[in-house]
Design a protein around this motif. Structure first.
Motif, PDB file in Angstrom:
ATOM      1  N   LEU A  40     -15.169   4.558   9.299  1.00 55.84           N
ATOM      2  CA  LEU A  40     -14.283   5.524   8.666  1.00 55.84           C
ATOM      3  C   LEU A  40     -15.076   6.343   7.659  1.00 55.84           C
ATOM      4  O   LEU A  40     -15.879   5.787   6.898  1.00 55.84           O
ATOM      5  CB  LEU A  40     -13.143   4.803   7.935  1.00 55.84           C
ATOM      6  CG  LEU A  40     -11.980   4.291   8.766  1.00 55.84           C
ATOM      7  CD1 LEU A  40     -11.084   3.399   7.912  1.00 55.84           C
ATOM      8  CD2 LEU A  40     -11.166   5.446   9.344  1.00 55.84           C
ATOM      9  N   LEU A  75      -4.821   3.332  10.695  1.00 53.07           N
ATOM     10  CA  LEU A  75      -5.716   3.434   9.542  1.00 53.07           C
ATOM     11  C   LEU A  75      -5.680   2.150   8.730  1.00 53.07           C
ATOM     12  O   LEU A  75      -6.734   1.644   8.302  1.00 53.07           O
ATOM     13  CB  LEU A  75      -5.310   4.635   8.674  1.00 53.07           C
ATOM     14  CG  LEU A  75      -6.118   4.832   7.393  1.00 53.07           C
ATOM     15  CD1 LEU A  75      -7.587   5.044   7.700  1.00 53.07           C
ATOM     16  CD2 LEU A  75      -5.559   6.011   6.589  1.00 53.07           C
ATOM     17  N   TYR A  76      -4.496   1.608   8.496  1.00 58.12           N
ATOM     18  CA  TYR A  76      -4.361   0.359   7.744  1.00 58.12           C
ATOM     19  C   TYR A  76      -5.146  -0.758   8.451  1.00 58.12           C
ATOM     20  O   TYR A  76      -5.876  -1.523   7.807  1.00 58.12           O
ATOM     21  CB  TYR A  76      -2.890  -0.010   7.622  1.00 58.12           C
ATOM     22  CG  TYR A  76      -2.602  -1.214   6.748  1.00 58.12           C
ATOM     23  CD1 TYR A  76      -2.185  -1.043   5.430  1.00 58.12           C
ATOM     24  CD2 TYR A  76      -2.719  -2.520   7.234  1.00 58.12           C
ATOM     25  CE1 TYR A  76      -1.898  -2.140   4.622  1.00 58.12           C
ATOM     26  CE2 TYR A  76      -2.442  -3.617   6.436  1.00 58.12           C
ATOM     27  CZ  TYR A  76      -2.035  -3.421   5.130  1.00 58.12           C
ATOM     28  OH  TYR A  76      -1.750  -4.515   4.326  1.00 58.12           O
ATOM     29  N   HIS A 116      -7.720  11.216   6.991  1.00 57.21           N
ATOM     30  CA  HIS A 116      -8.381  10.733   8.204  1.00 57.21           C
ATOM     31  C   HIS A 116      -7.616  11.251   9.421  1.00 57.21           C
ATOM     32  O   HIS A 116      -6.384  11.244   9.450  1.00 57.21           O
ATOM     33  CB  HIS A 116      -8.398   9.205   8.223  1.00 57.21           C
ATOM     34  CG  HIS A 116      -9.230   8.595   7.138  1.00 57.21           C
ATOM     35  ND1 HIS A 116     -10.610   8.525   7.214  1.00 57.21           N
ATOM     36  CD2 HIS A 116      -8.880   8.027   5.955  1.00 57.21           C
ATOM     37  CE1 HIS A 116     -11.074   7.941   6.117  1.00 57.21           C
ATOM     38  NE2 HIS A 116     -10.050   7.640   5.335  1.00 57.21           N
ATOM     39  N   ARG A 165      -3.827   8.905   4.852  1.00 55.02           N
ATOM     40  CA  ARG A 165      -4.683   8.512   3.732  1.00 55.02           C
ATOM     41  C   ARG A 165      -3.980   7.448   2.908  1.00 55.02           C
ATOM     42  O   ARG A 165      -2.761   7.500   2.704  1.00 55.02           O
ATOM     43  CB  ARG A 165      -4.992   9.718   2.843  1.00 55.02           C
ATOM     44  CG  ARG A 165      -6.027   9.450   1.759  1.00 55.02           C
ATOM     45  CD  ARG A 165      -6.352  10.704   0.980  1.00 55.02           C
ATOM     46  NE  ARG A 165      -5.320  11.071   0.027  1.00 55.02           N
ATOM     47  CZ  ARG A 165      -5.204  10.537  -1.194  1.00 55.02           C
ATOM     48  NH1 ARG A 165      -6.046   9.596  -1.601  1.00 55.02           N
ATOM     49  NH2 ARG A 165      -4.259  10.947  -2.019  1.00 55.02           N
ATOM     50  N   THR A 166      -4.757   6.481   2.423  1.00 55.08           N
ATOM     51  CA  THR A 166      -4.219   5.503   1.478  1.00 55.08           C
ATOM     52  C   THR A 166      -4.250   6.106   0.076  1.00 55.08           C
ATOM     53  O   THR A 166      -5.288   6.585  -0.378  1.00 55.08           O
ATOM     54  CB  THR A 166      -5.039   4.204   1.513  1.00 55.08           C
ATOM     55  OG1 THR A 166      -4.922   3.624   2.811  1.00 55.08           O
ATOM     56  CG2 THR A 166      -4.514   3.217   0.481  1.00 55.08           C
ATOM     57  N   GLU A 225       0.865  -1.176   0.000  1.00 51.26           N
ATOM     58  CA  GLU A 225       0.000   0.000   0.000  1.00 51.26           C
ATOM     59  C   GLU A 225       0.905   1.230   0.000  1.00 51.26           C
ATOM     60  O   GLU A 225       1.936   1.258   0.694  1.00 51.26           O
ATOM     61  CB  GLU A 225      -0.879   0.038   1.250  1.00 51.26           C
ATOM     62  CG  GLU A 225      -1.756  -1.176   1.452  1.00 51.26           C
ATOM     63  CD  GLU A 225      -3.094  -1.051   0.755  1.00 51.26           C
ATOM     64  OE1 GLU A 225      -3.674   0.042   0.773  1.00 51.26           O
ATOM     65  OE2 GLU A 225      -3.557  -2.055   0.193  1.00 51.26           O
ATOM     66  N   ASP A 235     -16.209   8.015   4.310  1.00 53.33           N
ATOM     67  CA  ASP A 235     -15.917   7.726   2.899  1.00 53.33           C
ATOM     68  C   ASP A 235     -15.020   8.806   2.307  1.00 53.33           C
ATOM     69  O   ASP A 235     -14.153   8.529   1.470  1.00 53.33           O
ATOM     70  CB  ASP A 235     -17.217   7.635   2.097  1.00 53.33           C
ATOM     71  CG  ASP A 235     -18.036   6.412   2.466  1.00 53.33           C
ATOM     72  OD1 ASP A 235     -17.444   5.414   2.914  1.00 53.33           O
ATOM     73  OD2 ASP A 235     -19.276   6.472   2.320  1.00 53.33           O
ATOM     74  N   GLU A 265      -8.820  -0.259   7.803  1.00 56.61           N
ATOM     75  CA  GLU A 265      -9.205  -0.502   6.403  1.00 56.61           C
ATOM     76  C   GLU A 265      -9.130  -1.973   6.042  1.00 56.61           C
ATOM     77  O   GLU A 265      -9.895  -2.449   5.190  1.00 56.61           O
ATOM     78  CB  GLU A 265      -8.314   0.325   5.484  1.00 56.61           C
ATOM     79  CG  GLU A 265      -8.582   1.824   5.573  1.00 56.61           C
ATOM     80  CD  GLU A 265      -7.777   2.643   4.584  1.00 56.61           C
ATOM     81  OE1 GLU A 265      -8.227   3.746   4.228  1.00 56.61           O
ATOM     82  OE2 GLU A 265      -6.691   2.183   4.165  1.00 56.61           O
ATOM     83  N   LYS A 266      -8.229  -2.728   6.665  1.00 56.14           N
ATOM     84  CA  LYS A 266      -8.082  -4.152   6.359  1.00 56.14           C
ATOM     85  C   LYS A 266      -8.946  -5.045   7.250  1.00 56.14           C
ATOM     86  O   LYS A 266      -8.941  -6.268   7.092  1.00 56.14           O
ATOM     87  CB  LYS A 266      -6.616  -4.561   6.510  1.00 56.14           C
ATOM     88  CG  LYS A 266      -5.683  -3.886   5.511  1.00 56.14           C
ATOM     89  CD  LYS A 266      -5.999  -4.274   4.082  1.00 56.14           C
ATOM     90  CE  LYS A 266      -5.020  -3.654   3.103  1.00 56.14           C
ATOM     91  NZ  LYS A 266      -5.319  -3.993   1.697  1.00 56.14           N
ATOM     92  N   THR A 286     -13.689   7.770  13.807  1.00 58.20           N
ATOM     93  CA  THR A 286     -14.647   6.867  13.142  1.00 58.20           C
ATOM     94  C   THR A 286     -16.060   7.315  13.506  1.00 58.20           C
ATOM     95  O   THR A 286     -16.765   6.617  14.240  1.00 58.20           O
ATOM     96  CB  THR A 286     -14.410   5.402  13.570  1.00 58.20           C
ATOM     97  OG1 THR A 286     -14.405   5.342  15.025  1.00 58.20           O
ATOM     98  CG2 THR A 286     -13.105   4.864  13.029  1.00 58.20           C
TER      99      THR A 286
END
Length: 372
Positions: free
Chosen positions: A140, A101-102, A156, A346-347, A6, A142, A105-106, A135
């Motif tokens: 999270l 965050l990772y 975020h 942010r990703t 990522e 969008d 998201e995962k 959150t």
């Protein structure tokens, strides 16, 4: 070779984020694999994924944990640019912001309320960092909307709380036992403060470098003319702090060096002006691990920073940086002191990195103490 990764922004840094098991599949030492992935040695890193600056030539390696009160363990790697080398000696606070965050998201951690806490452990330092990720309504957003100095677009909101950060690298907040020390460099005696919290930092007074503390916009040009002397100070400090046996053996990334000065009387927005060096050059913002050290230095009587900020500090410290004012905070959590700062993350991309086969020893030996 194909490696999952990522690409993420954390604070004012960008880093490539890998899961430990994916790198193990590469079959090469990380000290060999990462420079090749990033395109080093090459000042442009043209044949790799590096960004050719110290703030964009970084990697974070994640390991999901079950139990032990820690959700995610991570190892930070500062990848050389002109050198095919990796510095494992310290953590990066900005890149730390991607870990929580990772995990969300995962699906490694389930959101809980308007703010989800993710307990992380950095293996470079053994530091526990409690991450507070926004959150709202248990999810999270969008479209992330949090902003921070030094970044033109939102991300975020992530609060990084370093748990009891003093002495994680050297064993003491003041590694030499003194609030100030004298170092000889460039034929001059320099009064410095050496502090270890978040990361080891050596602090130098702006006035001693001939800089006008109140004319912050002139500092960078002044510092660039004295980088050689500042590097001598930093390397001498590495020895005094027990981080290297000789100045020549000092790592590029540790200790960090910060130049500090009192703000102008007309500037009520900050408590202190700061410019930090990163990999031998002025940092475009501020190393977050360094900001943790500066926060505790400001609260420790006798240090160079304490003489500027005085006794009147509340629960926050406002640091002027090239990117704007950064505010650190302190709080008690479950009986522990958290010293922290808010970042955004942010990703940017989810990708497969393609690489010719790289010869080397097993990856596991290079994780600088990480549990694999």
């Amino acid at each position: 070779m194909r490696l999952e990764a990522e690409w993420m922004r954390g604070g004012t840094s960008k880093c490539w984020v890998f899961e430990a098991e994916h790198l193990q599949d590469g079959g090469a030492s990380l000290d060999v694999l990462l420079p090749r992935l990033f395109g080093s040695p090459d000042s442009r890193q043209i044949d790799g994924v590096g960004g050719a600056t110290s703030t964009t030539s970084k990697a974070v390696i994640l390991h999901r944990l079950h139990g032990d009160g820690v959700d995610v363990e991570f190892t930070f790697a500062q990848v050389g640019i002109e050198e095919a080398a990796v510095d494992w000696g310290s953590n990066c606070g900005n890149c730390s912001a991607v870990v929580g965050l990772y995990a969300l998201e995962k699906g490694w951690v389930v959101p809980n309320g308007d703010v989800t806490r993710i307990v992380t452990r950095n293996t470079n330092t053994g530091q526990i960092i409690v991450q507070r990720v926004a959150t709202p309504a248990g999810a999270l957003p969008d479209v992330p909307a949090a902003e921070m100095p030094g970044v033109p677009f939102p991300g975020h909101l992530v609060g990084l709380g370093f748990q009891d950060p003093a002495g994680k690298t050297t064993g003491a907040l003041l590694p030499t036992g003194a609030a100030t020390d004298t170092i000889m460099a460039g034929g001059t005696r320099w009064t410095v403060s050496m502090v270890d919290a978040g990361a080891p930092v050596v602090i130098v007074r702006a006035v001693d470098l001939g800089l006008d503390p109140a004319r912050y916009d002139s500092w960078q040009a002044g510092l660039e003319q004295q980088l050689g002397t500042l590097e001598q100070i930093r390397r001498q400090a590495a020895v005094r702090m027990g981080l290297a046996p000789t100045p020549a053996a000092a790592a590029r990334a540790i200790p960090k060096l910060a130049v500090v000065g009192a703000p102008a009387a007309s500037d009520p927005a900050c408590d202190v002006n700061v410019m930090m060096l990163s990999m031998g050059k002025p940092h475009p913002a501020l190393a977050i691990t360094g900001s943790i050290a500066l926060t505790l230095a400001a609260r420790t009587g006798g240090t160079i920073l304490h003489t500027i900020t005085g006794e009147a500090l509340g629960t926050t410290l406002r640091l002027r940086t090239p990117a704007g004012v950064i505010e650190t905070w302190s709080e008690e959590h479950d009986g522990n002191l958290l010293v922290g700062v808010d970042r955004t993350a942010r990703t940017i991309a989810t990708t497969i990195i393609h690489l010719p086969e790289v010869a080397g020893s097993t990856v596991a030996a290079s994780f600088a103490g990480a549990s694999l």
